[in-house]
Design a protein around this motif. Structure first.
Motif, short mmCIF file in Angstrom:
data_model
loop_
_atom_site.label_atom_id
_atom_site.label_comp_id
_atom_site.label_asym_id
_atom_site.label_seq_id
_atom_site.Cartn_x
_atom_site.Cartn_y
_atom_site.Cartn_z
N ILE A 1 0.91 -1.01 -0.05
CA ILE A 1 0.11 0.07 -0.08
C ILE A 1 0.93 1.16 -0.11
O ILE A 1 1.92 1.28 0.58
CB ILE A 1 -0.91 -0.13 1.23
CG1 ILE A 1 -1.99 1.10 1.18
CG2 ILE A 1 -0.16 0.14 2.40
CD1 ILE A 1 -2.92 0.92 0.19
N ALA A 2 0.42 2.23 -0.86
CA ALA A 2 1.27 3.57 -0.82
C ALA A 2 0.68 4.61 0.10
O ALA A 2 -0.52 4.91 0.16
CB ALA A 2 1.30 4.07 -2.43
N VAL A 3 1.43 5.18 0.95
CA VAL A 3 1.05 6.18 1.83
C VAL A 3 1.45 7.42 1.05
O VAL A 3 2.63 7.78 0.67
CB VAL A 3 1.80 6.13 3.19
CG1 VAL A 3 1.73 7.41 3.86
CG2 VAL A 3 1.38 4.98 3.77
N LEU A 4 0.49 8.49 0.97
CA LEU A 4 0.70 9.64 0.09
C LEU A 4 0.83 10.90 1.16
O LEU A 4 1.31 11.79 0.62
CB LEU A 4 -0.64 9.86 -0.60
CG LEU A 4 -1.19 8.53 -1.55
CD1 LEU A 4 -2.37 8.96 -2.15
CD2 LEU A 4 0.03 8.34 -2.63
N ASP A 5 0.43 10.95 2.33
CA ASP A 5 0.61 12.13 3.10
C ASP A 5 0.17 11.67 4.72
O ASP A 5 -0.34 10.70 4.93
CB ASP A 5 -0.67 13.19 2.64
CG ASP A 5 -0.48 14.52 3.15
OD1 ASP A 5 0.76 14.53 3.83
OD2 ASP A 5 -1.27 15.24 3.10
N PHE A 6 0.67 12.50 5.47
CA PHE A 6 0.62 12.26 7.14
C PHE A 6 0.73 13.51 7.62
O PHE A 6 1.67 14.40 7.17
CB PHE A 6 1.81 11.37 7.54
CG PHE A 6 1.71 11.16 8.97
CD1 PHE A 6 0.75 10.51 9.52
CD2 PHE A 6 2.87 11.69 9.55
CE1 PHE A 6 0.88 10.40 11.05
CE2 PHE A 6 2.76 11.54 11.10
CZ PHE A 6 1.92 10.98 11.78
N GLY A 7 0.00 13.74 8.52
CA GLY A 7 0.03 15.06 9.35
C GLY A 7 -0.78 15.03 10.69
O GLY A 7 -1.57 14.49 10.72
N ARG A 8 -0.82 16.40 10.83
CA ARG A 8 -1.87 16.88 12.01
C ARG A 8 -2.58 18.05 11.56
O ARG A 8 -1.80 18.97 11.32
CB ARG A 8 -1.08 17.05 13.43
CG ARG A 8 -1.98 17.18 14.70
CD ARG A 8 -1.05 17.21 15.88
NE ARG A 8 -2.08 17.17 16.96
CZ ARG A 8 -1.66 17.27 18.15
NH1 ARG A 8 -0.21 17.10 18.45
NH2 ARG A 8 -2.59 17.04 18.89
#
Length: 634
Positions: A99-106
């Motif tokens: 699975i590809a992760v495209l973005d992460f944050g708060r």
């Protein structure tokens, strides 16, 4: 036990953005523009930890899966770290089978979020509902799983929770199967030295697929993933798991010491080489398994190549709504290069080969106890099952149960299982000498200090300290009414060590078996504590009710916990029935949310449909809507 809450409590969607179709239900974020760029659509799944939505990146016009942590979870550092770990682990990897992760944050309001590619398809779990698969199909899918796993291992990532729920199957327009591995939430980054995410109360990993070293709390390496792959391949080939047990503790004990059954004993048509490879992957010691995912993948590919005359396998029919996003399916289904075959590994029968327990052999309980005591939440799963459940496995005529034998010899029922104190030299059926009970002065002093381990003089042995306390109570039953003892027992029940809690419950069942309701009323302190482990709390509730105690029990709190975290249909059905009889309007929102869940996890980690209690729960919702909450007593 509640374990680690997941955002994929149903079969439909999961942490990796899986979805069976375009439909979903409205959630709190549905219809909003999240972070100024994600138009949020229907909620695809919800669990105790978070929610998964289908969303669209408004500038790229690309469908994505948006996973958000619930605000109540953001205050837990372990949960936030797991969320961050999922993003970091997957971001390291670039492979069509991951699975590809495209973005992460708060977000500005403090919500942690993770954006992944959106997948149409279904989990391998669903395919396994149809039973055993054709062995050639298993080999082809196995090659793809292992190729993806090899990429993760090369990047220094150990998944640690491989299971059918975390393997998404997809079908392209030509009817060819591809797959993606998802949910790297508890992955171990080999070189980072970061937190291990095994805090008390959070059990990571699924017992049915845990390697022996994980079950014993030993260091985890890439070999743990290969063991899980062995379990998955076995399940795909036979339609069942290699080990099945009535409890988590017994299941882990089987992983640690029982030889797995042979695939060909269950499905004779499976090639012998494939049977041997699965057996090798299920080796008890990491060194007995294949030396890497690439080696295991190549072995599967050779098995396929060696059978050119095998019956053709019908192509999988692609559903009309199927669509594959992200890397092309062709990249996954391309022919696998076959390296020159290495010398065949030395394979022995499980009854005598390396890494497999011999019939009659027992895991040394004392050795297991040393691993169990300091392992955190996972250690609690083992309790003392290894000694009590497996001691009867010795070859020859069956010995009487330890407790029965002890009673026949005039010994105390709390005696340890054979070999606990004598080590490997202890013969089956042997028992340790009674520890002389201490005098009352020493007992009272120790109870007041909260340290009864000093009785035995061996503070490192929880079992010995409990046994010493039991002997003391046997010699002076008047101590059963001592408030200091009551406080100590409650503290032990609420402690972090599950093994300790179980031994304490055993002591309580023995010494308070004939007690009146008033004499066990002191146990309400532990029973009404919402932090009490769910399964242990059920055991204590059952005991105090058997002694006639009813007044003072926080039944609403107890049954709320059982309905939310219970690990059996029986416990959840009992809770649903209670709410049907006693629920009120203040419970309706909670009951509706629980009624919408389609599945839950059994103690073994296996996903179980909620159909076994949902109908009663829906009746409870209707009944609760017509009742007002009872007024609290002044």
């Amino acid at each position: 036990s509640p374990g680690a809450a997941r955002a994929d409590d149903g079969d439909a969607t999961g942490a990796g953005g899986r979805a069976p179709g375009r439909d979903g239900k409205a959630g709190s974020l549905t219809g909003t523009l999240f972070e100024g760029k994600y138009q949020v659509g229907p909620m695809l799944g919800e669990g105790g930890m978070g929610q998964v939505y289908r969303a669209t990146h408004i500038l790229m016009r690309k469908d994505v899966a948006l996973k958000v942590l619930k605000p109540s979870m953001s205050v837990h550092s372990e949960i936030v770290e797991r969320f961050r770990r999922e993003a970091e682990s997957a971001a390291r990897l670039s492979h069509p089978g991951i699975i590809a992760v495209l973005d992460f944050g708060r977000s500005l309001d403090g919500t942690f979020y993770l954006v992944m590619e959106f997948l149409e398809g279904h989990a391998l779990t669903r395919a396994l509902r149809d039973g055993a698969m054709d062995w050639a199909r298993v080999c082809r899918l196995g090659v793809r799983m292992l190729d993806a796993l090899a990429e993760a291992h090369r990047a220094g990532v150990v998944h640690r929770d491989l299971k059918p729920d975390n393997i998404m199957l997809q079908v392209n327009a030509a009817g060819e199967e591809s797959l993606k591995i998802v949910d790297f939430g508890i992955a171990k980054l080999v070189e980072d030295g970061g937190p291990q995410l095994t805090a008390a109360g959070l059990v990571f990993g699924t017992p049915s697929y845990l390697s022996p070293e994980q079950a014993q709390g030993q260091p985890v390496t890439f070999a743990a993933d290969l063991y899980a792959m062995g379990v998955i391949l076995f399940q795909m080939l036979t339609g069942r798991l290699p080990f099945k047990a009535a409890s988590t503790m017994e299941l882990l004990a089987m992983h640690i010491q029982d030889p797995p059954p042979r695939v060909r004993d269950l499905v004779p048509g499976v090639p012998e080489a494939l049977d041997e490879l699965v057996l090798r992957a299920l080796g008890k010691r990491p060194g007995d398994r294949p030396q890497g995912a690439a080696e295991m993948s190549a072995a599967l590919a050779r098995i396929l190549e060696a059978a050119p005359m095998m019956p053709s396998v019908a192509a999988v029919t692609a559903p009309s709504t199927a669509a594959v996003t992200g890397p092309s399916a062709a990249a996954v289904t391309a022919p696998v290069p076959i390296p020159p075959p290495p010398p065949p590994p030395s394979m022995a029968a499980p009854s005598a080969g390396p890494g497999h327990a011999r019939p009659g052999a027992r895991l040394t309980p004392a050795r297991l106890a040393l691993a169990v005591i300091g392992v955190g939440a996972l250690a609690g799963l083992l309790i003392f099952a290894i000694s009590s459940m497996r001691s009867r496995k010795a070859s020859g005529p069956a010995a009487p149960p330890a407790e029965t034998a002890s009673k026949a010899a005039g010994a105390a029922p709390m005696d340890a299982a054979p070999g606990m104190e004598t080590g490997m030299g202890g013969a089956a059926g042997a028992r340790t000498p009674d520890i002389p009970p201490p005098d009352r002065t020493r007992l009272e002093a120790a109870l007041k200090s909260g340290d009864h381990a000093r009785f035995s003089g061996k503070d490192k042995s929880i079992r010995k300290s409990i046994e010493a306390l039991s002997n003391a109570l046997r010699s002076d039953p008047a101590l059963l009414a001592d408030p200091a003892l009551h406080a100590h027992l409650n503290a032990s029940l609420l402690g972090r060590n599950h093994w300790h809690r179980q031994l304490t419950m055993k002591l309580i069942r023995e010494h308070y078996a004939e007690a009146s309701s008033d004499e066990v009323r002191f146990l309400l302190v532990a029973l009404n504590d919402e932090k009490f482990d769910t399964d242990d709390r059920h055991e204590l509730y059952t005991f105090v009710r058997s002694r006639g105690l009813s007044g003072g029990i926080d039944e609403e709190g107890y049954f709320t916990q059982q309905l939310r975290w219970g690990t059996s249909c029986e416990h959840r059905l009992e809770a649903a029935r209670w709410f049907k009889e006693h629920g009120h309007r203040g419970n309706v929102a909670f009951l509706k949310a629980e009624a919408e869940k389609r599945s839950f996890h059994l103690a073994s980690g296996v996903t179980q449909s909620s159909d076994c209690y949902r109908a009663v729960l829906q009746e409870a919702v209707s009944a609760a809507e017509g009742r007002t909450p009872a007024k609290a007593a002044p």
